[in-house]
Design a protein around this motif. Structure first.
Motif, short mmCIF file in Angstrom:
data_model
loop_
_atom_site.label_atom_id
_atom_site.label_comp_id
_atom_site.label_asym_id
_atom_site.label_seq_id
_atom_site.Cartn_x
_atom_site.Cartn_y
_atom_site.Cartn_z
N VAL A 206 0.83 -1.20 0.00
CA VAL A 206 0.00 0.00 0.00
C VAL A 206 0.87 1.26 0.00
O VAL A 206 0.59 2.22 -0.73
CB VAL A 206 -0.94 -0.01 1.22
N THR A 207 1.94 1.26 0.79
CA THR A 207 2.82 2.42 0.83
C THR A 207 3.46 2.67 -0.52
O THR A 207 3.58 3.83 -0.97
CB THR A 207 3.90 2.24 1.91
N SER A 208 3.90 1.61 -1.20
CA SER A 208 4.51 1.77 -2.52
C SER A 208 3.50 2.28 -3.54
O SER A 208 3.81 3.17 -4.35
CB SER A 208 5.09 0.43 -2.99
N LEU A 209 2.28 1.75 -3.51
CA LEU A 209 1.26 2.15 -4.47
C LEU A 209 0.90 3.62 -4.31
O LEU A 209 0.89 4.39 -5.29
CB LEU A 209 0.01 1.27 -4.30
N PHE A 210 0.64 4.04 -3.08
CA PHE A 210 0.24 5.43 -2.87
C PHE A 210 1.43 6.38 -3.00
O PHE A 210 1.26 7.54 -3.39
CB PHE A 210 -0.43 5.59 -1.51
N GLY A 211 2.63 5.91 -2.69
CA GLY A 211 3.81 6.72 -2.93
C GLY A 211 4.00 6.99 -4.42
O GLY A 211 4.37 8.10 -4.83
N LEU A 212 3.70 5.98 -5.25
CA LEU A 212 3.78 6.16 -6.70
C LEU A 212 2.74 7.15 -7.19
O LEU A 212 3.02 8.00 -8.05
CB LEU A 212 3.61 4.81 -7.39
N ILE A 213 1.52 7.07 -6.64
CA ILE A 213 0.46 8.00 -7.03
C ILE A 213 0.85 9.44 -6.68
O ILE A 213 0.72 10.36 -7.50
CB ILE A 213 -0.87 7.61 -6.36
N VAL A 214 1.36 9.64 -5.47
CA VAL A 214 1.78 10.99 -5.05
C VAL A 214 2.91 11.49 -5.93
O VAL A 214 2.94 12.66 -6.33
CB VAL A 214 2.20 10.97 -3.57
N ALA A 215 3.86 10.61 -6.25
CA ALA A 215 5.00 11.01 -7.08
C ALA A 215 4.53 11.45 -8.47
O ALA A 215 5.03 12.44 -9.02
CB ALA A 215 5.99 9.86 -7.19
#
Length: 400
Positions: A206-215
């Protein structure tokens, strides 16, 4: 009618003594961990990555790939993730070091604007000069260059990581047998570790997925604002997303500084607003709804975890703050009926403090953990009557 004899069992030690002994033991354990941070940090990071990537090996084995080859693929995958992470971080810092000297003239224009503003507030130029005369892009470049140079000091850590990765990969061959042994003799610890495995996988995903969205949102906004090195700052935003709370600030400062020097204060303000809105909406409102069950602690506890594990394990402690808190919570609190009341203070869902539900997990013959729901725990707070095993559900749990 028979009467029940009620006995008043006094505790062996006063409550204050128990509290003081617990705090002393906790401080001693944390201090001991800090003394071996150079070993524990890489070990815990490698363990987290293997937990997250282990399904790859299971999938390959089920597809008929020889187990030895699947282990090598798992080790290479974990190594590649670490290599990409550290390379991207070093590349971001290096790009900023190379870009800043180009904005020497803009910096001095900004400098004199600030001097004039402070003069209007009654602050003399001499005071200003004494305070900020040594601040310029060249000095910032020197600081950042020394930071890049300090990366050479982590060579020993990298070597330890590489050795651990490949040794741990080959140790996975006996994981299923070790799992069955632990489940037989320590079912509660087994269930706690299984909960941790499920939670830590969900957390990293989840952290990787949402970190990618924010990026992606950050890169698009920076490109529209014509901020130099937009892709670099997007990658930095993704990497710092793994650091709870303060990672957002770390990822915001370089692009805001670059926007200030390249396009002026208005653009820098817009960058700050965009980053803040994206962080608040995506990472503070939406993301917790997905990974709340993975870590399950309040924002304050997450921040305190960052401070605690950073002081114990150093820089890797900041990256592992929430997984370490999840491990401690799973082992010491969640499956001990006498300790679950602590969840009323630290959990984002206070209902988890009620000692009547226990997470039920299953681990198949390949060692893959699956969450299969929850099962009622007896009112006495003891372990569940049965736990699913790779041999099928309903197998009685051994005593003890």
């Amino acid at each position: 009618m028979a009467t029940m004899e009620v006995t008043d069992r006094r505790p062996l030690l006063p409550t204050i003594t128990v509290i003081l002994l617990t705090l002393t033991a906790s401080v001693a354990v944390l201090y001991g961990m800090s003394q071996f941070a150079d070993i524990l940090g890489p070990l815990l990071l490698t363990t987290n990555l293997f937990i997250a990537a282990f399904p790859i090996q299971v999938w390959l084995v089920r597809k008929g790939v020889p187990r030895m080859l699947a282990q090598v693929v798992l080790a290479i995958t974990v190594f590649a993730v670490l290599a990409v992470f550290f390379y991207a971080l070093a590349w971001s810092v290096t790009a900023l070091v190379q870009e800043l000297p180009r904005y020497q003239a803009q910096f001095y224009v900004l400098y004199y604007d600030v001097v004039d503003l402070l003069k209007s507030l009654g602050i003399s130029e001499q005071q200003i000069f004494e305070q900020i005369r040594g601040v310029n892009p060249a000095s910032l470049t020197g600081v950042l260059s020394s930071a890049v140079g300090s990366l050479t000091n982590v060579v020993s850590v990298v070597v330890v990581l590489i050795v651990m990765i490949f040794m741990m990969a080959f140790d996975t061959d006996a994981f299923a047998h070790r799992n069955r042994t632990l489940k037989t003799y320590q079912p509660r610890i087994w269930n706690s570790i299984a909960d941790f495995i499920i939670g830590v996988r969900r957390y990293w995903l989840v952290t990787s997925l949402f970190g990618l969205i924010v990026a992606i949102v950050d890169v698009v906004a920076l490109e529209l604002l014509s901020v130099p090195l937009a892709l670099v700052w997007g990658i930095l935003s993704f990497l710092t997303n793994y650091i709870p709370n303060v990672g957002f600030v770390i990822g915001l400062v370089p692009p805001a500084l670059m926007a200030l020097l390249a396009n002026g204060p208005i653009t820098a303000l817009i960058v700050v607003i965009v980053y803040s809105v994206a962080n608040f909406v995506i990472q503070s409102i939406i993301q917790p709804k997905f990974n709340g069950d993975a870590v399950g602690v309040t924002a304050l506890v997450a921040f305190l975890s960052l401070l605690l594990w950073s002081s114990v394990l150093g820089a890797l402690g900041a990256l592992l703050a929430l997984p370490m808190t999840l491990l401690a919570k799973a082992l010491l609190i969640d499956h001990d009926p006498q300790m679950r009341w602590i969840n009323a203070f630290i959990s984002n869902d206070p209902d988890t403090a009620i000692p009547r539900e226990v997470t039920v997990v299953a681990i198949d013959a390949d060692g893959i953990v699956e969450d299969v729901g929850a099962e009622a725990e007896p009112s006495s707070g003891g372990p569940a009557e049965s736990l699913p095993d790779e041999t099928g559900p309903g197998r009685p749990a051994p005593a003890g």
